[in-house]
Design an enzyme around this catalytic site. Structure first.
Site, short mmCIF file in Angstrom:
data_model
loop_
_atom_site.label_atom_id
_atom_site.label_comp_id
_atom_site.label_asym_id
_atom_site.label_seq_id
_atom_site.Cartn_x
_atom_site.Cartn_y
_atom_site.Cartn_z
N GLY A 1 32.78 42.62 39.92
CA GLY A 1 33.04 41.83 38.71
C GLY A 1 33.51 42.68 37.56
N THR A 2 33.79 43.97 37.83
CA THR A 2 34.30 44.86 36.78
C THR A 2 35.76 44.54 36.52
OG1 THR A 2 32.81 46.59 37.55
CG2 THR A 2 34.59 47.26 36.09
N THR A 3 36.15 44.48 35.24
CA THR A 3 37.56 44.29 34.90
C THR A 3 38.14 45.61 34.39
OG1 THR A 3 36.95 43.55 32.67
CG2 THR A 3 37.25 41.85 34.34
N SER B 1 37.31 37.95 38.15
CA SER B 1 37.25 38.30 36.73
C SER B 1 36.04 37.66 36.07
CB SER B 1 38.53 37.87 36.02
OG SER B 1 38.71 36.47 36.12
N ASN B 2 35.51 36.61 36.70
CA ASN B 2 34.33 35.92 36.18
C ASN B 2 33.65 35.21 37.34
OD1 ASN B 2 32.56 34.02 34.87
ND2 ASN B 2 33.76 34.26 33.01
N PHE B 3 32.37 35.52 37.59
CA PHE B 3 31.65 34.94 38.71
C PHE B 3 30.91 33.66 38.37
CE2 PHE B 3 32.41 39.00 40.76
CZ PHE B 3 32.58 38.62 42.08
N HIS C 1 34.43 36.48 22.40
CA HIS C 1 33.35 37.24 23.02
C HIS C 1 32.57 38.02 21.97
CE1 HIS C 1 35.52 36.41 26.78
NE2 HIS C 1 34.37 36.63 27.38
N LYS D 1 32.46 43.80 23.35
CA LYS D 1 33.55 43.69 24.31
C LYS D 1 34.82 44.21 23.65
CE LYS D 1 35.84 40.56 27.57
NZ LYS D 1 35.56 41.43 28.73
N GLY E 1 39.33 39.31 30.92
CA GLY E 1 39.84 39.09 32.26
C GLY E 1 39.90 37.61 32.61
#
Length: 233
Positions: free
Chosen positions: A71-73, A97-99, A131, A135, A141
């Site tokens: 899940g790392t961008t 990009s987002n779970f 965000h 961030k 992402g």
């Protein structure tokens, strides 16, 4: 399920909490100062590390025949290398990009709306993402994934940060305190506006989605997406 966490920041700690609630074990916590990793103890790896560390983390796990959830961008310049390695090792890999389960449903809604709106050129699309102050990368992402979903289902050619140009989707990025993530897709003309929105209330949705993806991936081989996990076709 014995999970190896790669990256033990806020997301790593939240994933640990959700994993334990779902009767899984955390057998490794790998962070910047970790010297050795017992790969033999790990059934599946979940990587929420830094862009600088992600590729090496994923590569090491695949080389040890460990399925990986990433899940790392910010590391996607090496994405094709990971896909090739996963195929070479007959491994298993999911990147998102987002779970968040809700966000992945939002992605599908976004694509469906883009198909409908493509026949109505008088409506101009824009994306806004907000965000927390920590961030630093922009756009998110998730916002990029939303833009790519629109591009794949319309005549738009690309996206631009904070700009508006014909055939390019403008993405506006905002950073404020105590914001877990809000994404808004708007189609507007002179007479009205159509808006779809996803707002995260906490980090638990991201962590739960990663665990659900890990549970689904165990025992499988190949490169998958959250569409596969959620059986979205």
């Amino acid at each position: 399920m014995n999970i190896g966490l790669f990256g033990y920041g806020k997301m790593g700690k939240m994933i640990e909490k959700i994993a334990i609630q779902r009767n899984h074990s955390i057998v490794a916590k790998v962070d910047v100062d970790t010297k050795e990793v017992d790969y033999m103890a790990i059934d599946i790896a979940i990587d929420f590390s830094s862009p600088e560390a992600a590729f090496n983390n994923i590569k090491s796990c695949l080389e040890h025949n460990i399925p990986v959830i990433s899940g790392t961008t910010g590391w996607l310049k090496d994405y094709d290398k990971v896909i090739s390695l996963s195929k070479e090792k007959n491994g298993a890999f999911i990147y998102a990009s987002n779970f968040s389960l809700g966000v992945n449903l939002f992605f599908e809604l976004n694509c469906y709306l883009a198909k409908m709106m493509n026949n109505l050129p008088q409506y101009k699309v824009s994306i806004e993402e907000t965000h927390h102050l920590q961030k630093l990368d922009a756009p998110s992402g998730t916002a990029i994934s939303l833009a790519e979903g629109i591009i794949e289902n319309s005549d738009y050619e690309g996206w631009q940060l904070e700009k508006s140009q014909d055939q390019y989707i403008p993405i506006i990025s905002k950073r404020i305190a105590d914001e877990y993530g809000t994404h808004i897709v708007s189609y507007e003309n002179l007479v009205d506006e159509i808006v779809i929105k996803h707002k995260a209330h906490n980090r638990e949705g991201f962590a739960l989605g990663a665990i659900v993806a890990a549970e689904w991936l165990i025992g499988k081989k190949g490169v998958f997406t959250m569409k596969d996990v959620l059986n979205l076709g």
